[in-house]
Motif scaffolding. Structure first.
Motif, short mmCIF file in Angstrom:
data_model
loop_
_atom_site.label_atom_id
_atom_site.label_comp_id
_atom_site.label_asym_id
_atom_site.label_seq_id
_atom_site.Cartn_x
_atom_site.Cartn_y
_atom_site.Cartn_z
N MET A 23 40.15 43.59 34.11
CA MET A 23 39.27 44.73 34.38
C MET A 23 38.01 44.28 35.12
O MET A 23 37.58 44.93 36.08
N PHE A 26 38.86 43.52 38.65
CA PHE A 26 38.99 44.77 39.41
C PHE A 26 37.61 45.31 39.77
O PHE A 26 37.37 45.71 40.90
N THR A 32 43.51 44.39 42.35
CA THR A 32 43.84 45.80 42.51
C THR A 32 44.12 46.43 41.14
O THR A 32 44.33 45.71 40.16
N TRP A 33 44.15 47.75 41.10
CA TRP A 33 44.47 48.43 39.86
C TRP A 33 45.91 48.11 39.44
O TRP A 33 46.21 47.98 38.26
N VAL A 36 45.75 45.03 37.52
CA VAL A 36 45.20 45.27 36.19
C VAL A 36 46.30 45.81 35.27
O VAL A 36 46.45 45.39 34.13
N GLU A 37 47.08 46.72 35.80
CA GLU A 37 48.16 47.34 35.02
C GLU A 37 49.35 46.41 34.83
O GLU A 37 50.24 46.70 34.04
N GLY A 73 46.83 52.30 43.85
CA GLY A 73 47.03 51.17 42.95
C GLY A 73 46.87 49.83 43.64
O GLY A 73 46.40 48.86 43.04
#
Length: 174
Positions: A23, A26, A32-33, A36-37, A73
């Motif tokens: 996080m 990011f 990138t998101w 993160v995911e 994303g």
């Protein structure tokens, strides 16, 4: 992507250190998101394939939603930008299509789909950059291995033939 965030009492609950690190990365613009995911390349590729299948079936709004999500994303993904540009182009959202093709080319200057499609749109607007983009698309796909490369080659050939005819007409009038 797609995790549901549940609101619960946070007393004594600690976030996993890896999640916090991702996080923060990011927030600093270092990841990138999708990273993160924890989205893998294979997962993104599968989503993109569904988007392509939807677009091929004429379900452009659904394809748009998928590709906008992929771009959000991972804004570094040239292929997602180019695919979103193609969907925008088919939807008649031409300025947005040009912006997405340009974003793809900022990340991958040799992306044949972005070059060919942006080139075609610029030509329609009467801008010389269109011929440059098409020529570059031919250069990056010299054997026409992609549909975009083949289309670019055909357009460059047609433009060249028209230019030669115009030169002949002009020289006959002298």
């Amino acid at each position: 992507m797609g995790r549901v965030i549940k609101h619960e009492a946070m007393e004594g609950v600690r976030m996993e250190s890896g999640v916090v690190r991702r996080m923060r990365s990011f927030a600093r613009g270092e990841s990138t998101w999708a990273e993160v995911e924890g989205m893998t390349f294979e997962e993104a590729k599968a989503i993109a394939q569904v988007g392509c299948d939807l677009a091929a079936a004429g379900r452009l709004e659904e394809a748009r939603i998928l590709f906008e999500g992929l771009v959000a994303g991972n804004p570094r993904d040239a292929g997602a930008h180019a695919a979103l540009g193609t969907v925008y182009q088919r939807l008649g959202r031409l300025e947005e299509a040009i912006a997405e093709y340009s974003a793809a080319l900022a990340r991958d200057a040799a992306h044949p789909v972005a070059l060919a499609n942006r080139g075609e749109l610029y030509l329609r607007k009467g801008e010389r950059q269109g011929f440059t983009d098409l020529s570059n698309a031919v250069e990056v796909d010299p054997h026409g291995e992609t549909a975009a490369g083949r289309r670019a080659r055909a357009l460059v050939k047609a433009i060249t033939l028209v230019a030669v005819e115009k030169l002949k007409e002009d020289s006959d009038q002298l």
